[in-house]
Scaffold this motif. Structure first.
Motif, mmCIF file in Angstrom:
data_model
loop_
_atom_site.group_PDB
_atom_site.id
_atom_site.type_symbol
_atom_site.label_atom_id
_atom_site.label_comp_id
_atom_site.label_asym_id
_atom_site.label_seq_id
_atom_site.Cartn_x
_atom_site.Cartn_y
_atom_site.Cartn_z
ATOM 1 N N LEU A 222 0.829 -1.210 0.000
ATOM 2 C CA LEU A 222 0.000 0.000 0.000
ATOM 3 C C LEU A 222 0.862 1.258 0.000
ATOM 4 C CD1 LEU A 222 -2.666 -1.177 2.600
ATOM 5 C CD2 LEU A 222 -3.134 -0.635 0.195
ATOM 6 N N LEU A 223 1.927 1.235 0.791
ATOM 7 C CA LEU A 223 2.825 2.400 0.828
ATOM 8 C C LEU A 223 3.514 2.593 -0.528
ATOM 9 C CD1 LEU A 223 4.465 1.980 4.358
ATOM 10 C CD2 LEU A 223 2.853 3.764 3.647
ATOM 11 N N ALA A 224 3.944 1.494 -1.132
ATOM 12 C CA ALA A 224 4.617 1.582 -2.430
ATOM 13 C C ALA A 224 3.697 2.147 -3.502
ATOM 14 C CB ALA A 224 5.123 0.202 -2.847
ATOM 15 N N ALA A 225 2.421 1.775 -3.433
ATOM 16 C CA ALA A 225 1.473 2.183 -4.467
ATOM 17 C C ALA A 225 0.947 3.598 -4.283
ATOM 18 C CB ALA A 225 0.301 1.205 -4.505
ATOM 19 N N PHE A 226 0.775 4.043 -3.019
ATOM 20 C CA PHE A 226 0.009 5.273 -2.798
ATOM 21 C C PHE A 226 0.744 6.400 -2.080
ATOM 22 C CE2 PHE A 226 -3.046 1.691 -2.904
ATOM 23 C CZ PHE A 226 -3.663 2.016 -4.105
ATOM 24 N N SER A 227 1.977 6.171 -1.643
ATOM 25 C CA SER A 227 2.711 7.235 -0.959
ATOM 26 C C SER A 227 3.055 8.401 -1.878
ATOM 27 C CB SER A 227 3.995 6.685 -0.325
ATOM 28 O OG SER A 227 3.688 5.847 0.762
ATOM 29 N N ILE A 228 2.925 8.194 -3.181
ATOM 30 C CA ILE A 228 3.174 9.299 -4.133
ATOM 31 C C ILE A 228 2.106 10.387 -4.019
ATOM 32 C CG2 ILE A 228 4.415 7.888 -5.811
ATOM 33 C CD1 ILE A 228 1.787 7.748 -7.437
ATOM 34 N N TYR A 229 0.983 10.065 -3.399
ATOM 35 C CA TYR A 229 -0.087 11.064 -3.256
ATOM 36 C C TYR A 229 0.095 11.809 -1.936
ATOM 37 C CZ TYR A 229 -2.165 8.360 -7.034
ATOM 38 O OH TYR A 229 -2.387 7.726 -8.234
ATOM 39 N N PRO A 230 0.230 13.132 -1.984
ATOM 40 C CA PRO A 230 0.538 13.893 -0.769
ATOM 41 C C PRO A 230 -0.523 13.785 0.323
ATOM 42 C CG PRO A 230 0.081 15.360 -2.635
ATOM 43 C CD PRO A 230 0.180 13.987 -3.184
ATOM 44 N N GLY A 231 -1.775 13.509 -0.056
ATOM 45 C CA GLY A 231 -2.830 13.431 0.953
ATOM 46 C C GLY A 231 -2.966 12.071 1.602
ATOM 47 N N PHE A 232 -2.141 11.099 1.162
ATOM 48 C CA PHE A 232 -2.281 9.719 1.628
ATOM 49 C C PHE A 232 -1.514 9.483 2.929
ATOM 50 C CE2 PHE A 232 -0.653 5.358 1.840
ATOM 51 C CZ PHE A 232 -1.814 4.614 1.697
ATOM 52 N N LYS A 233 -2.175 8.820 3.884
ATOM 53 C CA LYS A 233 -1.499 8.425 5.115
ATOM 54 C C LYS A 233 -2.005 7.058 5.532
ATOM 55 C CE LYS A 233 -0.335 9.894 9.811
ATOM 56 N NZ LYS A 233 -0.473 10.966 10.832
ATOM 57 N N LEU A 234 -1.083 6.159 5.858
ATOM 58 C CA LEU A 234 -1.460 4.799 6.252
ATOM 59 C C LEU A 234 -1.300 4.617 7.758
ATOM 60 C CD1 LEU A 234 -0.844 1.518 4.418
ATOM 61 C CD2 LEU A 234 -0.242 1.650 6.841
ATOM 62 N N HIS A 235 -2.309 4.010 8.375
ATOM 63 C CA HIS A 235 -2.270 3.678 9.800
ATOM 64 C C HIS A 235 -2.315 2.159 9.913
ATOM 65 C CE1 HIS A 235 -3.365 7.912 10.771
ATOM 66 N NE2 HIS A 235 -4.055 7.805 9.644
ATOM 67 N N SER A 236 -1.226 1.570 10.402
ATOM 68 C CA SER A 236 -1.190 0.119 10.611
ATOM 69 C C SER A 236 -1.818 -0.139 11.970
ATOM 70 C CB SER A 236 0.254 -0.385 10.569
ATOM 71 O OG SER A 236 0.304 -1.781 10.750
#
Length: 264
Positions: A74-88
């Motif tokens: 998920l981080l590899a695919a979507f970290s390019i978007y500035p508004g994206f944040k992942l919570h594990s």
């Protein structure tokens, strides 16, 4: 058309059934209609099938994923978007109230694992004032319970408390073959939109929960029996409610009236 499943093996203990039908994914995205100024929270993004339609809109996107094996992808695919944040994190333990800023409201979406859907919905209802709307993929039976009407076999605690907080729309059904692996049950998409103004501002919600829980403790018993010790038959009659009726015949307004009588 369906997406090909990745090498990740869906985990039964996480209730994982990954949505792969692109037609269904597009239909869900259309129902959500994400906008650049939205703050969206996606619960259980899995392999990112729905995330792919949300992140490019420029919205602020928080995703909550329990399975650590999916985090790197998920981080590899979507970290390019500035508004994206992942919570594990575990959504059942996650503090959703920490996400909104400057009085904004959250839009919550997700393909919810069937084994946690009901407790998670109750948790989110506790945060209803912070939420603009919710779009969920759920087991069809759960959606039927959420959107149920009085007198139906699906009418009960979940629908009553959800409808106390929200307007609810059963949008469309999703067949098992839209997932990998295919679940053994039918699924459906539901929209829950928290009420901006409560029609029952004086209702004690905690007391209402206790009344509803007691009323449906044994569905085959009458109100007289299920509510014994909470309210007597004469008080029910005074409210225009038949003590010999079963709970599923009562409307939400009846349960609110009973709650009000207890606090009078």
């Amino acid at each position: 058309m369906s997406k090909q499943p990745s090498s990740h093996r869906p985990r039964k203990r996480f209730g994982q059934n990954f949505l792969t039908d692109e037609g269904v994914i597009d239909r869900i995205a259309g129902a959500i209609n994400p906008q650049p100024d939205d703050h969206i929270v996606e619960i259980g993004p899995g392999q990112g099938a729905l995330t792919e339609t949300l992140a490019p809109t420029g919205c602020r996107l928080d995703v909550v994923e329990l399975d650590r094996d999916l985090v790197a992808g998920l981080l590899a695919a979507f970290s390019i978007y500035p508004g994206f944040k992942l919570h594990s994190a575990d959504a059942l333990k996650f503090d959703f109230s920490a996400l909104p800023v400057d009085g904004e409201k959250l839009r919550v979406v997700g393909n919810l694992p069937y084994n946690i859907s009901t407790p998670l919905i109750f948790k989110l209802l506790e945060n209803a004032p912070l939420i603009e709307d919710m779009h969920f993929m759920l087991q069809l039976e759960v959606v039927q319970r959420l959107a149920a009407e009085p007198g139906s076999k699906h009418w009960g605690r979940l629908g009553i408390m959800a409808q106390y907080h929200c307007h609810i729309d059963h949008l469309f059904d999703v067949p098992p073959e839209s997932f990998f692996p295919p679940p053994k049950v039918q699924s459906a998409i539901v929209r829950l939109a928290p009420r901006t103004t409560s029609p029952w501002p004086d209702c004690d919600e905690g007391q209402l929960r206790k009344v509803v829980q007691a009323a449906f403790a044994q569905r085959r018993k009458t109100l007289r029996n299920n509510l014994k010790g909470i309210i007597d038959s004469n008080a029910l009659v005074a409210l225009g409610i038949d003590p010999g009726a079963r709970s599923e015949t009562l409307e939400l307004s009846h349960f609110i009236a009973i709650t009000g009588a207890l606090n009078a």
